[in-house]
Enzyme design. Structure first.
Site, PDB file in Angstrom:
ATOM      1  N   ILE A  17       0.847  -1.007  -0.020  1.00  0.00           N
ATOM      2  CA  ILE A  17      -0.001  -0.218  -0.174  1.00  0.00           C
ATOM      3  C   ILE A  17       0.888   1.265  -0.004  1.00  0.00           C
ATOM      4  N   ASP A  64      14.863   1.690  10.243  1.00  0.00           N
ATOM      5  CA  ASP A  64      13.876   1.182  11.012  1.00  0.00           C
ATOM      6  C   ASP A  64      13.109   2.067  11.547  1.00  0.00           C
ATOM      7  N   THR A 105       7.510  -4.291  16.017  1.00  0.00           N
ATOM      8  CA  THR A 105       7.293  -3.280  14.659  1.00  0.00           C
ATOM      9  C   THR A 105       6.066  -2.346  15.037  1.00  0.00           C
ATOM     10  N   THR A 136      -6.562  -0.823  10.385  1.00  0.00           N
ATOM     11  CA  THR A 136      -7.011  -1.920   9.575  1.00  0.00           C
ATOM     12  C   THR A 136      -8.469  -2.117  10.344  1.00  0.00           C
ATOM     13  N   ASP A 137      -9.246  -2.571   9.577  1.00  0.00           N
ATOM     14  CA  ASP A 137     -10.805  -3.008  10.108  1.00  0.00           C
ATOM     15  C   ASP A 137     -10.660  -4.180  11.052  1.00  0.00           C
ATOM     16  N   GLU A 138      -9.363  -4.835  11.012  1.00  0.00           N
ATOM     17  CA  GLU A 138      -9.330  -6.062  11.972  1.00  0.00           C
ATOM     18  C   GLU A 138      -9.410  -5.673  13.202  1.00  0.00           C
ATOM     19  N   TYR A 161      -1.726 -10.078  14.992  1.00  0.00           N
ATOM     20  CA  TYR A 161      -1.406  -8.941  14.242  1.00  0.00           C
ATOM     21  C   TYR A 161      -2.422  -7.838  14.531  1.00  0.00           C
ATOM     22  N   LYS A 165      -1.950  -3.983  15.833  1.00  0.00           N
ATOM     23  CA  LYS A 165      -2.402  -2.744  15.325  1.00  0.00           C
ATOM     24  C   LYS A 165      -3.290  -1.902  16.306  1.00  0.00           C
ATOM     25  N   ASN A 191      -7.203  -4.511   0.982  1.00  0.00           N
ATOM     26  CA  ASN A 191      -7.000  -3.979  -0.316  1.00  0.00           C
ATOM     27  C   ASN A 191      -6.413  -5.070  -1.308  1.00  0.00           C
ATOM     28  N   ARG A 225     -14.859 -10.819   3.472  1.00  0.00           N
ATOM     29  CA  ARG A 225     -13.978  -9.774   3.470  1.00  0.00           C
ATOM     30  C   ARG A 225     -14.665  -8.598   2.520  1.00  0.00           C
ATOM     31  N   ASN A 260     -15.020 -15.626   0.739  1.00  0.00           N
ATOM     32  CA  ASN A 260     -13.551 -16.167   0.122  1.00  0.00           C
ATOM     33  C   ASN A 260     -13.763 -16.998  -1.072  1.00  0.00           C
TER      34      ASN A 260
HETATM   35  P1  NAD Z   1       3.419  -4.893   3.398  1.00  0.00           P
HETATM   36  O1  NAD Z   1       3.606  -5.788   4.143  1.00  0.00           O
HETATM   37  O2  NAD Z   1       3.103  -4.940   2.101  1.00  0.00           O
HETATM   38  O3  NAD Z   1       4.385  -3.442   3.606  1.00  0.00           O
HETATM   39  C1  NAD Z   1       5.089  -3.244   4.997  1.00  0.00           C
HETATM   40  C2  NAD Z   1       6.320  -2.333   4.669  1.00  0.00           C
HETATM   41  O4  NAD Z   1       6.657  -1.909   5.997  1.00  0.00           O
HETATM   42  C3  NAD Z   1       7.210  -3.237   3.937  1.00  0.00           C
HETATM   43  O5  NAD Z   1       7.853  -2.538   3.001  1.00  0.00           O
HETATM   44  C4  NAD Z   1       8.505  -3.314   5.130  1.00  0.00           C
HETATM   45  O6  NAD Z   1       9.792  -3.432   4.719  1.00  0.00           O
HETATM   46  C5  NAD Z   1       8.303  -2.159   6.087  1.00  0.00           C
HETATM   47  N1  NAD Z   1       8.532  -2.142   7.241  1.00  0.00           N
HETATM   48  C6  NAD Z   1       8.402  -3.230   8.237  1.00  0.00           C
HETATM   49  N2  NAD Z   1       8.680  -3.169   9.453  1.00  0.00           N
HETATM   50  C7  NAD Z   1       9.577  -2.017   9.585  1.00  0.00           C
HETATM   51  C8  NAD Z   1      10.331  -1.314  10.253  1.00  0.00           C
HETATM   52  N3  NAD Z   1      10.552  -1.637  11.427  1.00  0.00           N
HETATM   53  N4  NAD Z   1      10.683  -0.333  10.004  1.00  0.00           N
HETATM   54  C9  NAD Z   1      10.460   0.380   8.709  1.00  0.00           C
HETATM   55  N5  NAD Z   1       9.900  -0.464   7.622  1.00  0.00           N
HETATM   56  C10 NAD Z   1       9.341  -1.433   8.088  1.00  0.00           C
HETATM   57  O7  NAD Z   1       2.092  -4.155   4.195  1.00  0.00           O
HETATM   58  P2  NAD Z   1       0.891  -3.490   3.393  1.00  0.00           P
HETATM   59  O8  NAD Z   1      -0.314  -4.547   3.191  1.00  0.00           O
HETATM   60  O9  NAD Z   1       1.232  -2.678   2.433  1.00  0.00           O
HETATM   61  O10 NAD Z   1       0.058  -2.686   4.647  1.00  0.00           O
HETATM   62  C11 NAD Z   1       0.540  -1.424   4.980  1.00  0.00           C
HETATM   63  C12 NAD Z   1      -0.242  -0.867   6.314  1.00  0.00           C
HETATM   64  O11 NAD Z   1      -1.712  -0.703   5.876  1.00  0.00           O
HETATM   65  C13 NAD Z   1      -0.056  -1.692   7.287  1.00  0.00           C
HETATM   66  O12 NAD Z   1       0.248  -0.883   8.411  1.00  0.00           O
HETATM   67  C14 NAD Z   1      -1.343  -2.520   7.378  1.00  0.00           C
HETATM   68  O13 NAD Z   1      -1.552  -2.837   8.868  1.00  0.00           O
HETATM   69  C15 NAD Z   1      -2.228  -1.564   6.731  1.00  0.00           C
HETATM   70  N6  NAD Z   1      -3.248  -2.153   6.250  1.00  0.00           N
HETATM   71  C16 NAD Z   1      -3.214  -3.288   5.249  1.00  0.00           C
HETATM   72  C17 NAD Z   1      -4.267  -3.709   4.400  1.00  0.00           C
HETATM   73  C18 NAD Z   1      -4.158  -4.777   3.401  1.00  0.00           C
HETATM   74  O14 NAD Z   1      -5.227  -5.107   2.892  1.00  0.00           O
HETATM   75  N7  NAD Z   1      -3.075  -5.078   2.873  1.00  0.00           N
HETATM   76  C19 NAD Z   1      -5.560  -3.054   4.830  1.00  0.00           C
HETATM   77  C20 NAD Z   1      -5.753  -2.215   5.804  1.00  0.00           C
HETATM   78  C21 NAD Z   1      -4.680  -1.909   6.526  1.00  0.00           C
HETATM   79  O1  DAU Z   2      -8.929  -6.546   6.601  1.00  0.00           O
HETATM   80  C1  DAU Z   2      -7.651  -5.682   6.633  1.00  0.00           C
HETATM   81  C2  DAU Z   2      -6.441  -6.919   6.656  1.00  0.00           C
HETATM   82  O2  DAU Z   2      -6.519  -7.274   5.272  1.00  0.00           O
HETATM   83  C3  DAU Z   2      -5.078  -6.160   6.667  1.00  0.00           C
HETATM   84  O3  DAU Z   2      -5.202  -5.561   7.807  1.00  0.00           O
HETATM   85  C4  DAU Z   2      -3.970  -7.232   6.432  1.00  0.00           C
HETATM   86  O4  DAU Z   2      -2.736  -6.506   6.696  1.00  0.00           O
HETATM   87  C5  DAU Z   2      -4.032  -7.848   5.077  1.00  0.00           C
HETATM   88  O5  DAU Z   2      -3.337  -8.999   4.934  1.00  0.00           O
HETATM   89  C6  DAU Z   2      -5.709  -8.439   5.010  1.00  0.00           C
HETATM   90  O6  DAU Z   2      -5.752  -9.487   6.102  1.00  0.00           O
HETATM   91  P1  DAU Z   2      -6.657 -10.929   5.830  1.00  0.00           P
HETATM   92  O7  DAU Z   2      -6.094 -11.822   6.709  1.00  0.00           O
HETATM   93  O8  DAU Z   2      -7.949 -10.724   5.678  1.00  0.00           O
HETATM   94  O9  DAU Z   2      -5.701 -11.223   4.194  1.00  0.00           O
HETATM   95  P2  DAU Z   2      -5.285 -12.634   3.546  1.00  0.00           P
HETATM   96  O10 DAU Z   2      -5.156 -12.266   2.066  1.00  0.00           O
HETATM   97  O11 DAU Z   2      -4.441 -13.139   4.346  1.00  0.00           O
HETATM   98  O12 DAU Z   2      -6.536 -13.496   3.626  1.00  0.00           O
HETATM   99  C7  DAU Z   2      -7.962 -13.128   3.140  1.00  0.00           C
HETATM  100  C8  DAU Z   2      -8.908 -14.226   3.472  1.00  0.00           C
HETATM  101  O13 DAU Z   2      -8.624 -15.421   2.695  1.00  0.00           O
HETATM  102  C9  DAU Z   2      -8.828 -14.521   4.942  1.00  0.00           C
HETATM  103  O14 DAU Z   2     -10.275 -14.826   5.346  1.00  0.00           O
HETATM  104  C10 DAU Z   2      -8.000 -15.807   4.928  1.00  0.00           C
HETATM  105  C11 DAU Z   2      -8.356 -16.571   3.302  1.00  0.00           C
HETATM  106  N1  DAU Z   2      -6.987 -17.114   2.892  1.00  0.00           N
HETATM  107  C12 DAU Z   2      -6.069 -16.519   2.894  1.00  0.00           C
HETATM  108  C13 DAU Z   2      -5.040 -17.222   2.295  1.00  0.00           C
HETATM  109  C14 DAU Z   2      -3.557 -16.531   2.309  1.00  0.00           C
HETATM  110  C15 DAU Z   2      -7.227 -18.535   2.216  1.00  0.00           C
HETATM  111  O15 DAU Z   2      -8.382 -19.112   2.447  1.00  0.00           O
HETATM  112  N2  DAU Z   2      -6.272 -19.147   1.808  1.00  0.00           N
HETATM  113  C16 DAU Z   2      -4.895 -18.549   1.610  1.00  0.00           C
HETATM  114  O16 DAU Z   2      -4.050 -19.029   1.130  1.00  0.00           O
END
Ligand code: NAD
Ligand code: DAU
Length: 357
Positions: A17, A64, A105, A136-138, A161, A165, A191, A225, A260
């Site tokens: 993101i 970091d 972290t 996050t909504d989590e 996790y 958060k 996302n 989701r 899913n």
């Molecule tokens: P990601 O895992 O793709 O990226 C995380 C980034 O943070 C990486 O580039 C990593 O190198 C960096 N990082 C980790 N620890 C660090 C540290 N100690 N110092 C500096 N950099 C560090 O994560 P993402 O999916 O892009 O999520 C970004 C943010 O959005 C997170 O805070 C996550 O909780 C939040 N979020 C994610 C989702 C989702 O669907 N992916 C949804 C809602 C919120």
């Molecule tokens: O809701 C926001 C969150 O969405 C963010 O805060 C997290 O950083 C992000 O990783 C994501 O969390 P989820 O656990 O929802 O995402 P994931 O892609 O891991 O899983 C999505 C759904 O699919 C979940 O119900 C678990 C399921 N799943 C996931 C994987 C990786 C499977 O069934 N099989 C799989 O292999």
């Protein structure tokens, strides 16, 4: 009142993101500079940002968020007036097998960033300041068959996790309540889009289908989701940063709930035609596996406050967004191969460490 940032510190900008946000923000804000602080964990990938190499409005610092001296130096040297904090351990499954780094972290790292931001803001070095926590909504836990998370829903995180958060969100709240620091907090749903690390459901499905590997579906596949295109999330974050009142919390979501198994079937079917396979062929790869421990059943976000207060709504339909995302992965197989082979980690060494291990 609109806040116009001039120098933004983005943490975790090499992740999924964060990198999408940087591309979007730099394109929209030609008078602003962005400093990307990222320590490049397994999830950090500078290949997400190659288009910005040499851009005078962008700089990368490897480091970091828990390094107080480094953070203080960046805040002062770059006269940072906004921190947009993405850096985190983000994968639920990893938090179940190894929670410690999530606390280090997501909780302790956020506290260091907040504390150095407080000192910088209180020093009066910049005229205005914002600290935006990307959450996050989590943090709200799990829903039954009906209802939505609102900003008033009590925090009830269920995984290590989401607990980490939620801890960070409460620290952000505390810095606003205790010191009057101008913090903001957004809580977004799942996302999807370009540069998504292929451990997460949608990019994992695409990668495995292309390579005819099993598609692991946890439990009965009926967990729900809400999915939002990452570029819509980036615009929502920019909107909140510039126009929300200090102390505000906003939910961000796509009003786009999917079971899913329905997502898995959809991605299978869209790839049948693109890969010139027989109708239904990819669904044959679906494999039900043991459920995730503590697997939250349903997330659904009420983002109406963000719409009512600041006018934001998603621009992508899911049909358009998922089709574009699949096409992006098909067109960027080199990016995916770089991640799965680990080659993306060599890229940093060659670019920034002169090839040193
Ligand atoms: P990601 O895992 O793709 O990226 C995380 C980034 O943070 C990486 O580039 C990593 O190198 C960096 N990082 C980790 N620890 C660090 C540290 N100690 N110092 C500096 N950099 C560090 O994560 P993402 O999916 O892009 O999520 C970004 C943010 O959005 C997170 O805070 C996550 O909780 C939040 N979020 C994610 C989702 C989702 O669907 N992916 C949804 C809602 C919120
Ligand atoms: O809701 C926001 C969150 O969405 C963010 O805060 C997290 O950083 C992000 O990783 C994501 O969390 P989820 O656990 O929802 O995402 P994931 O892609 O891991 O899983 C999505 C759904 O699919 C979940 O119900 C678990 C399921 N799943 C996931 C994987 C990786 C499977 O069934 N099989 C799989 O292999």
């Amino acid at each position: 009142m609109t806040f116009i940032p001039t120098s933004v510190l983005v943490t975790g900008g090499a992740g999924f993101i964060g990198s999408n946000f940087i591309h979007s923000f730099i394109a929209n804000n030609s008078d602003c500079t962005v400093t990307n602080l990222d320590c490049l964990t397994y999830a950090g990938n500078l290949k997400n940002l190659t288009a910005l190499e040499g851009n005078p409005h962008y700089r990368f610092v490897k480091g970091d968020i828990g390094d107080a001296a480094l953070v203080a130096g960046i805040l002062a040297d770059q006269r940072i007036d906004a921190v947009v904090h993405f850096a985190a351990e983000s994968h639920v499954d990893r938090s179940i097998t190894g929670p410690e780094i999530f606390v280090r972290t997501n909780v302790l790292g956020t506290q260091v960033l907040l504390e150095e931001s407080r000192k910088h803001w209180q020093s009066g070095a910049v005229a205005a300041f914002r600290f935006l926590q990307i959450s996050t909504d989590e943090v709200y836990g799990s829903l039954g068959d009906t209802g939505y998370f609102t900003e008033e829903t009590p925090l009830a995180a269920n995984s290590p996790y989401s607990a980490s958060k939620a801890g960070a969100d409460l620290l952000v709240r505390a810095y606003h309540e205790t010191f009057g620091m101008p913090t903001l907090n957004t809580r977004c749903s799942n996302n999807y889009g370009p540069y998504h690390f292929p451990e997460k459901l949608i990019p994992l499905l695409i990668h495995n289908i292309i390579n005819r590997k099993p598609l692991p579906v946890y439990g009965d596949g009926l967990n729900i989701r809400d999915w939002l295109h990452v570029r819509d999330h980036a615009v929502a974050i920019e909107t909140v940063l510039k126009t929300a009142a200090p102390g505000a919390v906003y939910n961000i979501g796509g009003n786009n709930e999917w079971k899913n198994i329905d997502i898995v079937n959809l991605v299978c079917d869209l790839l049948d035609s693109r890969l010139r396979r027989a109708d239904g062929e990819n669904r044959g790869l679906i494999t039900f596996v043991k459920d995730r421990l503590g697997h939250d059943r349903r997330y659904a976000i009420d983002a109406s406050r963000l719409k009512a207060d600041l006018g934001w709504g998603p621009s992508y339909t899911f049909e358009q967004g998922i089709a574009e995302t699949i096409d992006w992965y098909l067109a960027n197989q080199e990016w995916v191969a770089g991640v799965t082979s680990g080659a993306y980690r060599e890229y940093y060494k060659n670019q920034y460490d002169g090839g040193a291990a």
